[in-house]
Scaffold this motif. Sequence first.
Motif, PDB file in Angstrom:
ATOM      1  N   THR A  87     -75.819 -95.548  -2.677  1.00 13.77           N
ATOM      2  CA  THR A  87     -76.712 -94.363  -2.400  1.00 13.77           C
ATOM      3  C   THR A  87     -77.705 -94.960  -0.995  1.00 13.77           C
ATOM      4  O   THR A  87     -78.477 -95.893  -1.202  1.00 13.77           O
ATOM      5  CB  THR A  87     -77.639 -93.706  -3.544  1.00 13.77           C
ATOM      6  N   THR A  89     -80.622 -93.584   1.158  1.00 16.09           N
ATOM      7  CA  THR A  89     -81.450 -92.732   1.054  1.00 16.09           C
ATOM      8  C   THR A  89     -82.739 -92.511   2.358  1.00 16.09           C
ATOM      9  O   THR A  89     -83.500 -92.009   2.315  1.00 16.09           O
ATOM     10  CB  THR A  89     -82.397 -92.963  -0.291  1.00 16.09           C
ATOM     11  N   LEU A 106     -72.653 -92.617  -1.224  1.00 15.64           N
ATOM     12  CA  LEU A 106     -73.278 -91.423  -1.041  1.00 15.64           C
ATOM     13  C   LEU A 106     -74.601 -91.506  -0.109  1.00 15.64           C
ATOM     14  O   LEU A 106     -75.433 -92.321   0.021  1.00 15.64           O
ATOM     15  CB  LEU A 106     -74.137 -90.924  -2.515  1.00 15.64           C
ATOM     16  N   ASP A 108     -78.129 -89.520   0.833  1.00 10.28           N
ATOM     17  CA  ASP A 108     -78.971 -88.378   0.203  1.00 10.28           C
ATOM     18  C   ASP A 108     -80.379 -88.586   0.827  1.00 10.28           C
ATOM     19  O   ASP A 108     -81.030 -89.525   0.418  1.00 10.28           O
ATOM     20  CB  ASP A 108     -78.924 -88.379  -1.300  1.00 10.28           C
ATOM     21  N   SER A 110     -82.893 -86.494   1.171  1.00  8.56           N
ATOM     22  CA  SER A 110     -83.741 -85.480   0.829  1.00  8.56           C
ATOM     23  C   SER A 110     -85.326 -85.928   0.685  1.00  8.56           C
ATOM     24  O   SER A 110     -86.106 -85.122   0.631  1.00  8.56           O
ATOM     25  CB  SER A 110     -83.277 -84.856  -0.586  1.00  8.56           C
ATOM     26  N   ALA A 140     -74.845 -85.728   1.008  1.00  3.11           N
ATOM     27  CA  ALA A 140     -75.403 -84.469   0.106  1.00  3.11           C
ATOM     28  C   ALA A 140     -76.540 -83.856   1.067  1.00  3.11           C
ATOM     29  O   ALA A 140     -76.874 -82.756   0.989  1.00  3.11           O
ATOM     30  CB  ALA A 140     -75.800 -85.292  -1.100  1.00  3.11           C
ATOM     31  N   GLN A 141     -77.348 -84.884   1.636  1.00  5.21           N
ATOM     32  CA  GLN A 141     -78.307 -84.385   2.600  1.00  5.21           C
ATOM     33  C   GLN A 141     -78.600 -84.992   3.754  1.00  5.21           C
ATOM     34  O   GLN A 141     -78.827 -86.350   3.452  1.00  5.21           O
ATOM     35  CB  GLN A 141     -79.703 -84.265   1.671  1.00  5.21           C
ATOM     36  N   SER A 182     -76.072 -77.622  -2.484  1.00  5.12           N
ATOM     37  CA  SER A 182     -75.375 -78.449  -3.533  1.00  5.12           C
ATOM     38  C   SER A 182     -75.037 -77.848  -4.899  1.00  5.12           C
ATOM     39  O   SER A 182     -74.337 -78.451  -5.475  1.00  5.12           O
ATOM     40  CB  SER A 182     -76.357 -79.722  -3.616  1.00  5.12           C
ATOM     41  N   HIS A 194     -72.367 -81.735   3.533  1.00  7.80           N
ATOM     42  CA  HIS A 194     -72.887 -80.693   3.334  1.00  7.80           C
ATOM     43  C   HIS A 194     -73.774 -80.216   4.674  1.00  7.80           C
ATOM     44  O   HIS A 194     -74.194 -79.156   4.951  1.00  7.80           O
ATOM     45  CB  HIS A 194     -74.012 -80.472   2.406  1.00  7.80           C
TER      46      HIS A 194
END
Length: 582
Positions: A87, A89, A106, A108, A110, A140-141, A182, A194
């Motif tokens: 992930t 971040t 992933l 993300d 956020s 995802a973000q 999501s 997304h």
Amino acid sequence: MRKVLPLILMGTLALGAALSGCTISDPAAVAPTGESGTPDNTSDTAQAAGTTIDSFDFSLTSRDTDASYNEETATVISFDTANQRETITEEGSYIISGASEGGQLLVDLSNAEDAENAKVQLVLDNLSLTNTSAPALLIAQADKVFITLAEGSTNSLSDGTGRTDLEALDATADDDSSTDTSEDANENATLYSHDDLSLNGSGSLTVSSASHHAIKCQDDLVIAGGTLRVTAAGDGIRGKDSVKIAGGTLTVEAGDDGIVSNQTNAPTEKGFVSVTGGEITVNAADDGLKGEALVCLAGGSVAIEGSTEGLEACLVWIEGGLHTITSSDDGINAAGDIRTDYLINITGGATYVDAEGDGLDSNDTLTQSGGTVVVAGPARTFAEGALDAERLAQITGGTLLAVDSASMSMGYGSESTQGSLLYTLPSTEQAGTRISLVDGSGVALFSFVAPKQFSTLVFSSPDLATGEDYRFVTGGSVQGGALPAEQEEAERSLGFEFTQGGSLSGGDTLTSFTLSEQVAQISADGTVTAYSGGGMMGGPGGGWARDGGGNRGGDMPGPGRTPDEGQAPGTGGGRGSRGTPS
């Protein structure tokens, strides 16, 4: 850099609305058609009204095309175990390599600092991920993610035998909600984003989905480089707000649409596919390239080797590039649900269409002011034709040759300012027959070997001149008039052979005539009459209506047109009522 794309005023367009188009981000990245690839902003139609509307944004950012990265400062991520999940971040550049069965990458951001503006560059350097229960690469973000394919790298993302978590979801279902979150959007693609997504670089990436879509982006999707191979049970490549292709080599095999933008909530801004560079090959079970609002081809090359309909959108602009389309239904179709100002506008490029439905089909208007268009229309005798415009068909420049065997053949209409003719042959000619139009000095204005049978022909060229003598000739051989090698290769892929300006020797004369009308209908015996045509209205004597509220009215079929089984005479002397857009 940004160009403007006008809207057509619904139902009130005077023939000269301004027609400009999608931006060429890299002027050198255009197909070798002998044109610069710059959008045609000086056509007759554009000069006539001078109205443009800055609505669709075709621009790219500098980072979209910048594949550079700093290996010393980038974070390295390596996949080396099964079911490995990594992930990201924080904003930054990441070099990703390795392989994992059941693995996932992933993104993300956020919780990142300045999350709304946080961007990530993913450098794929020999990465292979397979995941049957979630997207192999999920964004995802993020404000925007740039995927760079490292030089010399080979990368792959796959859902293996199919997504087990989505077994109840139809691969071809239009499952998007109007506002993506999501929580309410199905992450039903192998590469799913997304947010805005851009692909560049010089390496290769294979993305496959055995059960759903291959690449799906819920915002704007840019493809600016790399070698991309896509196979999917559903859509090959989907960018909800837009798909902008400015470079790279793309091969798409899709069980639904090949490349699609399906935004329906912003018909003057979103829902478009633009091609300004690159080499694209598509085989699709449904549409090859589809935009809910617009498809714009301004450069590069598009080869749709199989489709139901090749290009489909409310507005279809062709401004440059080299394109071939094979379709079991319409080759190019201006239709849809989110606008009613349906328009096919051709200002440049070279486009070859082999269609078993209509070749060029607009549910309102068809205009051409430049470029070369060659259409082999339906060989079947039914309510289709090489050209089909419900309201208006006009040519002011460029070259068009279209043949078919249908009973609903039409040509460019009397509003045209360039010579155009609709010719009905004495009998049906078979596939492989050479037909040429020869002037009084023996020069072939065109010579064409058709890949299928035909009985009607439409031709328009700046070289057609009233008062001159011409002959339609079958057979013989042509010397000279060769096209650039790239165009000849594109023609051969469809079984076409089209040349202009050569010298014809031998052959049999079918029809001789003196062109006495600028827009003419030529009968088999050489009789020349003015052709009003246009808009799928009947010729002299009216037309015929199609079942279900088709496009024709009148009491008798016009010259060269005969009703098919299932068609009935219209009840009025004008156009039949508009049917449901196809």
